[in-house]
Structures are given as C-alpha cells and as structure tokens.
Design an enzyme around this catalytic site. Structure first.
Site, short mmCIF file in Angstrom:
data_model
loop_
_atom_site.label_atom_id
_atom_site.label_comp_id
_atom_site.label_asym_id
_atom_site.label_seq_id
_atom_site.Cartn_x
_atom_site.Cartn_y
_atom_site.Cartn_z
CE LYS A 126 -3.47 2.84 0.66
NZ LYS A 126 -2.90 4.06 0.07
NE ARG B 129 -8.53 2.97 -6.01
CZ ARG B 129 -9.32 2.15 -5.36
NH1 ARG B 129 -9.54 2.33 -4.06
NH2 ARG B 129 -9.90 1.14 -5.97
#
Length: 192
Positions: A32, A37
C-alpha cells in the site's frame, strides 16, 4: 473507457488473522503506497486520469498520463494505480503531502520537475474489449502483468499470496522498509 468507474473500497480489520479468516484462509497481500489513487483510462493515445473521487486530474499529472500511454500496451484499457512522488536524486518514495504540490492549476511543469512520479499498478478493470470487473483477482492480476511494460517508473505492485501469518508479517515489514504505508489484502475470489 473515458467514463470513471466507482472504485472498490477497502475495509479495515484489527488483525492479520481476522483478515485471512475473512478471506477463507488465504489472501493476496499487496504493498500500500502513500500516493494518490488514479484510475487510468487509455484509448489509443488519449489518456485520462481520474482520482478516487472520480475527478479528472489529468492536468495535474501530464507525466503520469505519458507513462501510462507508453507502458500500458493495450490500445484500450482501464487500470488502477497509486501515483507516488519520488525523490529525483535518491529514488526514494516521498510522502503523500509532497505529491499534493502537484495539485495546482499553475506551475505544473515546475512541480513535475520537483516532484516526479512513479506509477504502481494494482488492478485492471477493462482491456481490449474485455470487462475484467467480474473476473477474480488472479485473472485481473495476470492480465495487468500481461498488458504492462514495467520499468523503474511503472511497476505492478509487489504481491504475496499466502495464508501463513508469519510470511504475511515479514511481507508487511518489507513493505514498511520500502517506504510504504502497509499492505492491502485482497480476496483471491473477489470480483472488482
């Protein structure tokens, strides 16, 4: 292509054991990254980047659009990635707050030089006429690896399929050492 798809959301659980139990005993752990994003829509040479809130952010990341254009080998595709700022001198990952210097209307060229990016691809929703949103994780991952030309700036996120808590813990420690926030654990049988 060119219309954003509502992104899949993560759910937090308190322990790795509970996460693996929810996944039926085995899951796919992925790094992560501490970035933004992006949902990348590629249609030939045209690339549009959408944020997790479905906002067109292409103007903030012309270099990310260029990397997507050259590294996604499919003529038509929708892929998801984490766009991460990288120190131009050391290659180390920079925190999200530094990437946010890219989110402005003016001075984008200067921001690109000061805060260059790398893309860490983690899912494919569509490629060459095929809807992958109804396919399980393993098929989506295989297609992503197939359509992506990887190098130092564009990579598929590191992944480990495991049901072993010790291996998962070591992979987590490696992610932290590599400058990541932690791990995302995905159900091997889940659709998008």
């Amino acid at each position: 292509v060119e219309r954003p798809v509502r992104p899949m959301r993560a759910q937090r659980l308190p322990t790795a054991r509970e996460i693996l139990e929810r996944m039926g005993g085995t899951g796919a752990a992925e790094y992560k990254f501490d970035g933004e994003r992006l949902q990348v829509h590629k249609n030939g040479d045209r690339v549009i980047l959408f944020s997790r809130n479905l906002e067109n952010v292409s103007g903030h990341y012309p270099d990310a659009a260029g990397l997507s254009r050259t590294h996604i080998r499919a003529g038509e595709a929708i892929v998801e990635c984490e766009c991460v700022a990288v120190d131009p001198d050391t290659g180390e990952l920079r925190p999200f707050q530094e990437l946010m210097h890219r989110r402005r209307k003016h001075g984008v060229e200067e921001a690109m030089r000061a805060y260059p990016v790398s893309l860490f691809m983690f899912d494919v929703l569509y490629a060459e006429g095929v809807d992958y949103t109804l396919e399980p994780y393993a098929e989506r991952r295989a297609e992503l690896e197939r359509i992506l030309a990887q190098d130092d700036q564009v990579k598929v996120v590191p992944s480990l399929v495991t049901g072993d808590l010790d291996r998962l813990e070591r992979f987590f420690e490696g992610a932290i050492q590599d400058g990541c926030e932690g791990l995302m654990i995905k159900d091997l049988n889940s659709v998008y």
